[in-house]
Design a protein around this motif. Structure first.
Motif, PDB file in Angstrom:
ATOM      1  N   LEU A   3     -54.610 -50.459  17.109  1.00 34.33           N
ATOM      2  CA  LEU A   3     -55.776 -49.649  17.472  1.00 34.33           C
ATOM      3  C   LEU A   3     -56.247 -48.820  16.275  1.00 34.33           C
ATOM      4  O   LEU A   3     -55.481 -48.600  15.331  1.00 34.33           O
ATOM      5  N   PRO A   4     -57.487 -48.330  16.283  1.00 34.25           N
ATOM      6  CA  PRO A   4     -58.010 -47.571  15.139  1.00 34.25           C
ATOM      7  C   PRO A   4     -57.190 -46.315  14.853  1.00 34.25           C
ATOM      8  O   PRO A   4     -56.701 -45.642  15.761  1.00 34.25           O
ATOM      9  N   ASP A   5     -57.049 -45.981  13.575  1.00 32.46           N
ATOM     10  CA  ASP A   5     -56.263 -44.815  13.173  1.00 32.46           C
ATOM     11  C   ASP A   5     -56.811 -43.516  13.733  1.00 32.46           C
ATOM     12  O   ASP A   5     -56.053 -42.572  13.975  1.00 32.46           O
ATOM     13  N   ASP A   6     -58.123 -43.435  13.950  1.00 33.09           N
ATOM     14  CA  ASP A   6     -58.706 -42.176  14.423  1.00 33.09           C
ATOM     15  C   ASP A   6     -58.696 -42.063  15.947  1.00 33.09           C
ATOM     16  O   ASP A   6     -59.187 -41.081  16.501  1.00 33.09           O
ATOM     17  N   LEU A   7     -58.131 -43.041  16.629  1.00 32.73           N
ATOM     18  CA  LEU A   7     -58.081 -43.001  18.087  1.00 32.73           C
ATOM     19  C   LEU A   7     -57.087 -41.935  18.548  1.00 32.73           C
ATOM     20  O   LEU A   7     -55.947 -41.887  18.078  1.00 32.73           O
ATOM     21  N   GLU A   8     -57.524 -41.093  19.490  1.00 23.17           N
ATOM     22  CA  GLU A   8     -56.644 -40.061  20.030  1.00 23.17           C
ATOM     23  C   GLU A   8     -55.607 -40.681  20.956  1.00 23.17           C
ATOM     24  O   GLU A   8     -55.897 -41.625  21.688  1.00 23.17           O
ATOM     25  N   ILE A   9     -54.387 -40.116  20.928  1.00 28.68           N
ATOM     26  CA  ILE A   9     -53.358 -40.509  21.879  1.00 28.68           C
ATOM     27  C   ILE A   9     -52.973 -39.285  22.711  1.00 28.68           C
ATOM     28  O   ILE A   9     -52.902 -38.167  22.213  1.00 28.68           O
ATOM     29  N   PHE A  10     -52.757 -39.531  23.995  1.00 28.22           N
ATOM     30  CA  PHE A  10     -52.303 -38.500  24.927  1.00 28.22           C
ATOM     31  C   PHE A  10     -51.083 -39.054  25.657  1.00 28.22           C
ATOM     32  O   PHE A  10     -51.202 -39.970  26.467  1.00 28.22           O
ATOM     33  N   PRO A  11     -49.894 -38.509  25.366  1.00 27.31           N
ATOM     34  CA  PRO A  11     -48.660 -39.075  25.913  1.00 27.31           C
ATOM     35  C   PRO A  11     -48.333 -38.551  27.306  1.00 27.31           C
ATOM     36  O   PRO A  11     -48.972 -37.614  27.815  1.00 27.31           O
ATOM     37  N   GLY A  12     -47.300 -39.132  27.914  1.00 30.44           N
ATOM     38  CA  GLY A  12     -46.869 -38.728  29.230  1.00 30.44           C
ATOM     39  C   GLY A  12     -45.964 -37.519  29.245  1.00 30.44           C
ATOM     40  O   GLY A  12     -45.736 -36.922  30.305  1.00 30.44           O
ATOM     41  N   HIS A  13     -45.428 -37.154  28.081  1.00 28.28           N
ATOM     42  CA  HIS A  13     -44.552 -35.986  27.996  1.00 28.28           C
ATOM     43  C   HIS A  13     -44.695 -35.325  26.633  1.00 28.28           C
ATOM     44  O   HIS A  13     -45.081 -35.959  25.656  1.00 28.28           O
ATOM     45  N   ALA A  14     -44.344 -34.043  26.591  1.00 35.39           N
ATOM     46  CA  ALA A  14     -44.236 -33.290  25.341  1.00 35.39           C
ATOM     47  C   ALA A  14     -42.845 -32.674  25.308  1.00 35.39           C
ATOM     48  O   ALA A  14     -41.978 -33.005  26.124  1.00 35.39           O
ATOM     49  N   ALA A  15     -42.602 -31.782  24.359  1.00 34.10           N
ATOM     50  CA  ALA A  15     -41.282 -31.168  24.192  1.00 34.10           C
ATOM     51  C   ALA A  15     -40.790 -30.582  25.512  1.00 34.10           C
ATOM     52  O   ALA A  15     -41.553 -30.010  26.282  1.00 34.10           O
ATOM     53  N   GLY A  16     -39.480 -30.732  25.756  1.00 31.01           N
ATOM     54  CA  GLY A  16     -38.880 -30.268  26.999  1.00 31.01           C
ATOM     55  C   GLY A  16     -38.507 -31.413  27.911  1.00 31.01           C
ATOM     56  O   GLY A  16     -37.723 -31.256  28.837  1.00 31.01           O
ATOM     57  N   SER A  17     -39.044 -32.603  27.633  1.00 30.31           N
ATOM     58  CA  SER A  17     -38.741 -33.772  28.444  1.00 30.31           C
ATOM     59  C   SER A  17     -37.508 -34.503  27.905  1.00 30.31           C
ATOM     60  O   SER A  17     -37.232 -34.487  26.699  1.00 30.31           O
ATOM     61  N   VAL A  18     -36.789 -35.172  28.810  1.00 28.55           N
ATOM     62  CA  VAL A  18     -35.642 -35.984  28.408  1.00 28.55           C
ATOM     63  C   VAL A  18     -36.029 -37.460  28.296  1.00 28.55           C
ATOM     64  O   VAL A  18     -35.158 -38.318  28.167  1.00 28.55           O
ATOM     65  N   CYS A  19     -37.307 -37.764  28.329  1.00 33.59           N
ATOM     66  CA  CYS A  19     -37.749 -39.154  28.290  1.00 33.59           C
ATOM     67  C   CYS A  19     -37.816 -39.727  26.876  1.00 33.59           C
ATOM     68  O   CYS A  19     -38.121 -40.903  26.686  1.00 33.59           O
ATOM     69  N   GLY A  20     -37.560 -38.885  25.882  1.00 28.94           N
ATOM     70  CA  GLY A  20     -37.517 -39.343  24.505  1.00 28.94           C
ATOM     71  C   GLY A  20     -36.873 -38.278  23.642  1.00 28.94           C
ATOM     72  O   GLY A  20     -36.751 -37.124  24.060  1.00 28.94           O
ATOM     73  N   ALA A  21     -36.451 -38.652  22.439  1.00 31.38           N
ATOM     74  CA  ALA A  21     -35.805 -37.708  21.529  1.00 31.38           C
ATOM     75  C   ALA A  21     -36.809 -37.186  20.507  1.00 31.38           C
ATOM     76  O   ALA A  21     -37.686 -37.917  20.048  1.00 31.38           O
ATOM     77  N   GLY A  22     -36.697 -35.901  20.152  1.00 33.78           N
ATOM     78  CA  GLY A  22     -37.497 -35.323  19.084  1.00 33.78           C
ATOM     79  C   GLY A  22     -38.959 -35.142  19.400  1.00 33.78           C
ATOM     80  O   GLY A  22     -39.802 -35.114  18.489  1.00 33.78           O
ATOM     81  N   LEU A  23     -39.310 -34.985  20.680  1.00 27.49           N
ATOM     82  CA  LEU A  23     -40.715 -34.861  21.055  1.00 27.49           C
ATOM     83  C   LEU A  23     -41.309 -33.551  20.560  1.00 27.49           C
ATOM     84  O   LEU A  23     -40.673 -32.509  20.607  1.00 27.49           O
ATOM     85  N   SER A  24     -42.550 -33.627  20.105  1.00 27.37           N
ATOM     86  CA  SER A  24     -43.277 -32.450  19.663  1.00 27.37           C
ATOM     87  C   SER A  24     -43.831 -31.698  20.872  1.00 27.37           C
ATOM     88  O   SER A  24     -44.074 -32.276  21.933  1.00 27.37           O
ATOM     89  N   GLY A  25     -44.065 -30.400  20.689  1.00 33.87           N
ATOM     90  CA  GLY A  25     -44.735 -29.615  21.706  1.00 33.87           C
ATOM     91  C   GLY A  25     -46.234 -29.829  21.700  1.00 33.87           C
ATOM     92  O   GLY A  25     -46.941 -29.362  22.594  1.00 33.87           O
ATOM     93  N   LYS A  26     -46.738 -30.524  20.693  1.00 33.81           N
ATOM     94  CA  LYS A  26     -48.175 -30.803  20.577  1.00 33.81           C
ATOM     95  C   LYS A  26     -48.573 -31.828  21.641  1.00 33.81           C
ATOM     96  O   LYS A  26     -47.957 -32.889  21.744  1.00 33.81           O
ATOM     97  N   PRO A  27     -49.589 -31.552  22.442  1.00 36.40           N
ATOM     98  CA  PRO A  27     -49.900 -32.417  23.575  1.00 36.40           C
ATOM     99  C   PRO A  27     -50.787 -33.621  23.273  1.00 36.40           C
ATOM    100  O   PRO A  27     -51.118 -34.379  24.180  1.00 36.40           O
TER     101      PRO A  27
END
Length: 246
Positions: free
Chosen positions: A173-197
């Motif tokens: 996908l294009p580099d300038d495309l925004e991504i919005f994930p399902g979790h941010a920091a505080g979740s156990v669904c991945g390691a090292g998640l940022s608090g940035k939404p």
């Protein structure tokens, strides 16, 4: 087009977006207890919730998607592979399928890895352009991380599937495309998640340590070496989201 992101205390991120002009909307990854918020937001925007989607069968929280869908009379959507697993009717989504809500269209990307049924949602506003505006990446790609690989198969197998999904579906996908994930920091669904939404594909290519790994085997080794503790009450939560008794 309107777009809203809702954050929960555990780092879970939910989404509500659609076409205000033609009164049609999509609710994504609704958390149980938040159903009234989506109904209220729909009333404020004078829109009908046309689709309620979960990006996968969640293991860390009870979904409110099915309850919201029943309340507003919309189909409850999961990837089609869940049709034989859940104990209730769903609208099975196919890879490449396009959902229309007025001038806003949502393309389904099947991105297995975190779970076999994981999907991402590529969203465009036709009043602006047919080109995608943003992608909801569920638990496949986070800001500064990727999904844990131990919830739907052997960790090595699923880590390899995450690598393939990210490189075949998201990094094209294009580099300038925004991504919005399902979790941010505080979740156990991945390691090292940022608090940035949110982020962009290009930013994550540069700064997400997993995306800098172009060697599949190295990616698998790193991801399987950094798996967080499993979600509390995971068996009960998954059973509830499947519509089965724990």
């Amino acid at each position: 087009m309107f777009f809203k992101q809702r954050s929960s205390a555990d780092g879970t991120l939910s989404y509500f977006y659609g076409c205000g002009g033609k009164g049609s909307a999509v609710a994504v990854d609704v958390v149980a207890g938040d159903e009234a918020w989506f109904v209220e937001e729909a009333q404020k925007a004078a829109v009908r919730i046309a689709f309620v989607i979960d990006t996968h069968v969640h293991a860390d929280h009870v979904s409110g998607g099915r309850a919201l869908a029943a309340q507003v009379g919309a189909p409850y959507c999961l990837h089609e592979s869940d049709a034989g697993k859940v104990h209730f009717p769903i609208r099975g989504l196919q890879d490449g399928e396009v959902l229309e809500t007025g001038n806003v269209i949502t393309k389904v990307l099947h991105t297995p890895g975190h779970t076999p049924d994981s999907i991402c949602l590529l969203v465009s506003d036709l009043r602006r352009s047919a080109d995608p505006w943003f992608v909801l990446t569920g638990d496949t790609l986070f800001v500064s991380g990727v999904g844990r690989p131990d919830l739907g198969g052997t960790p090595k197998e699923m880590a390899g599937r995450i690598f393939d999904s990210i490189h075949a579906k998201l990094l094209t996908l294009p580099d300038d495309l925004e991504i919005f994930p399902g979790h941010a920091a505080g979740s156990v669904c991945g390691a090292g998640l940022s608090g940035k939404p949110s982020s962009t594909i290009g930013f994550e290519k540069r700064w997400d340590p997993y995306l800098s790994m172009t060697d599949r085997d190295a990616f698998i080794r790193e991801l399987t070496a950094n798996i967080p503790e499993r979600p509390a009450e995971m068996a009960r939560i998954v059973a509830a989201n499947l519509g089965a008794a724990a």
